[in-house]
Write an enzyme that holds these catalytic residues in place. Sequence first.
Site, PDB file in Angstrom:
ATOM      1  N   HIS A   1       2.229 -11.160   1.085  1.00  0.00           N
ATOM      2  CA  HIS A   1       0.903 -11.774   1.239  1.00  0.00           C
ATOM      3  C   HIS A   1       0.978 -13.292   1.463  1.00  0.00           C
ATOM      4  O   HIS A   1      -0.058 -13.946   1.597  1.00  0.00           O
ATOM      5  CB  HIS A   1       0.025 -11.499   0.014  1.00  0.00           C
ATOM      6  CG  HIS A   1      -0.277 -10.041  -0.192  1.00  0.00           C
ATOM      7  ND1 HIS A   1      -0.797  -9.239   0.801  1.00  0.00           N
ATOM      8  CD2 HIS A   1      -0.103  -9.226  -1.274  1.00  0.00           C
ATOM      9  CE1 HIS A   1      -0.946  -8.001   0.342  1.00  0.00           C
ATOM     10  NE2 HIS A   1      -0.522  -7.962  -0.910  1.00  0.00           N
TER      11      HIS A   1
ATOM     12  N   ASP B   1       4.082  -1.019   1.891  1.00  0.00           N
ATOM     13  CA  ASP B   1       3.349  -1.336   0.660  1.00  0.00           C
ATOM     14  C   ASP B   1       1.920  -0.776   0.761  1.00  0.00           C
ATOM     15  O   ASP B   1       1.383  -0.616   1.852  1.00  0.00           O
ATOM     16  CB  ASP B   1       3.316  -2.863   0.499  1.00  0.00           C
ATOM     17  CG  ASP B   1       2.783  -3.338  -0.841  1.00  0.00           C
ATOM     18  OD1 ASP B   1       3.602  -3.660  -1.713  1.00  0.00           O
ATOM     19  OD2 ASP B   1       1.538  -3.393  -1.003  1.00  0.00           O
TER      20      ASP B   1
ATOM     21  N   HIS C   1      -0.691  -2.327   0.164  1.00  0.00           N
ATOM     22  CA  HIS C   1      -1.553  -3.370   0.734  1.00  0.00           C
ATOM     23  C   HIS C   1      -1.023  -3.847   2.086  1.00  0.00           C
ATOM     24  O   HIS C   1       0.192  -3.915   2.287  1.00  0.00           O
ATOM     25  CB  HIS C   1      -1.628  -4.568  -0.212  1.00  0.00           C
ATOM     26  CG  HIS C   1      -2.098  -4.222  -1.599  1.00  0.00           C
ATOM     27  ND1 HIS C   1      -1.226  -3.944  -2.632  1.00  0.00           N
ATOM     28  CD2 HIS C   1      -3.343  -4.078  -2.093  1.00  0.00           C
ATOM     29  CE1 HIS C   1      -1.929  -3.677  -3.725  1.00  0.00           C
ATOM     30  NE2 HIS C   1      -3.218  -3.740  -3.429  1.00  0.00           N
TER      31      HIS C   1
ATOM     32  N   ASP D   1       3.675   0.638  -4.522  1.00  0.00           N
ATOM     33  CA  ASP D   1       2.337   0.784  -5.097  1.00  0.00           C
ATOM     34  C   ASP D   1       1.460   1.781  -4.332  1.00  0.00           C
ATOM     35  O   ASP D   1       0.320   2.027  -4.735  1.00  0.00           O
ATOM     36  CB  ASP D   1       1.626  -0.576  -5.248  1.00  0.00           C
ATOM     37  CG  ASP D   1       1.797  -1.496  -4.051  1.00  0.00           C
ATOM     38  OD1 ASP D   1       2.412  -1.072  -3.051  1.00  0.00           O
ATOM     39  OD2 ASP D   1       1.303  -2.642  -4.116  1.00  0.00           O
TER      40      ASP D   1
HETATM   41 ZN   LIG Z   1       0.897  -4.102  -2.747  1.00  0.00          ZN
END
Ligand SMILES: [Zn+2]
Length: 343
Positions: free
Chosen positions: A158, A193, A195, A282
């Site tokens: 990120h 991931d 996200h 995740d």
């Molecule tokens: Zn994540």
Amino acid sequence: MKALYAEEQKRHDPKAFLSSGAPQPNPENPERVERLLAGAKAAGCRIERPRAHGLGPVAAVHTPEYLGFLEHIFARWQRIEGASAEVIPNIHPIARNGSYPASAAGQAGYHMADTACPISAETWQSALWSAWSAVAAAEAVMSGAPAAYALCRPPGHHAFADVAGGFCFINNSAVAAQTLRKSAARVAILDVDLHHGNGTQGIFYARSDVLTVSLHADPVRFYPFFWGHADERGEGPGLGYNFNLPLPRKSADVAFLEALEVAFQRIRAFSPDALVVALGLDAFEGDPFGGLSVTTPGFSRVGEAIAKLGLPTVIVQEGGYLCDALGDNLTAFLTGFGGARAR
Ligand SMILES: [Zn+2]
């Protein structure tokens, strides 16, 4: 397979972040390292300490202004009367075309996307060693290892060229890809991931030498909200070199593996010389974020499928939070990957 990790990476210990406005314990905690180390060992990895690589490989993907901020902001923050123990911004520019602020509070807002990346005394060193683990894994692959695993913590995907966010400070996957570029003409980054890898996308958005592909929970109602949609395809010379595969919430193994096949078609058509896997765990059905429903055997199949691409591969740890199966999910992925390579 070699696994890279340095003890300094455990020192960063963020306390809190806001979720829907409410203070919560920060889930990116040092205990993750113990679980992931155990998972890597169970998969037969040899844990090695990276050497210090200086700022060069990090500065290749981050701005000097941002790196100076990360290194010094904690000490500067401590001089503000009544400031919080950790650096957490409370004001952000709504666009980035204003003036660059001189103050610690202004710069925190400029360089930090959200409240999920608190900076404390140890953050800079932990983030640097995390990036150096990624560099060392890339170097191992450049020296002929078919694959290497970087136990990067804090995670990185990120983090943009000059912005921290979502538990991330230095973009380890981008650092690994840029390091690989020394000997590989084209590098693909595959982000699995939960996200979207928004920072990684941002860093390479206008480039055609690094293909960025991300599978993730649909950001229409999920972090990082502003990025990760299917119509984000790159810009300028990078147009067509960014590929997002948003998945409906709670998608499980079959949907995830199908999306992975679509990602592979794009990666094969790019014909990369090396691959970086941004390995978040995740997407697991029992992860506290609860966005997707990949199972532990599912991670083994994901590892197996990626290995069959047959590319020199740097596996970079991204997310994956405390739950009983965190270590097992890493073991499953690495075992699936290694098993497919051995056949
Ligand atoms: Zn994540």
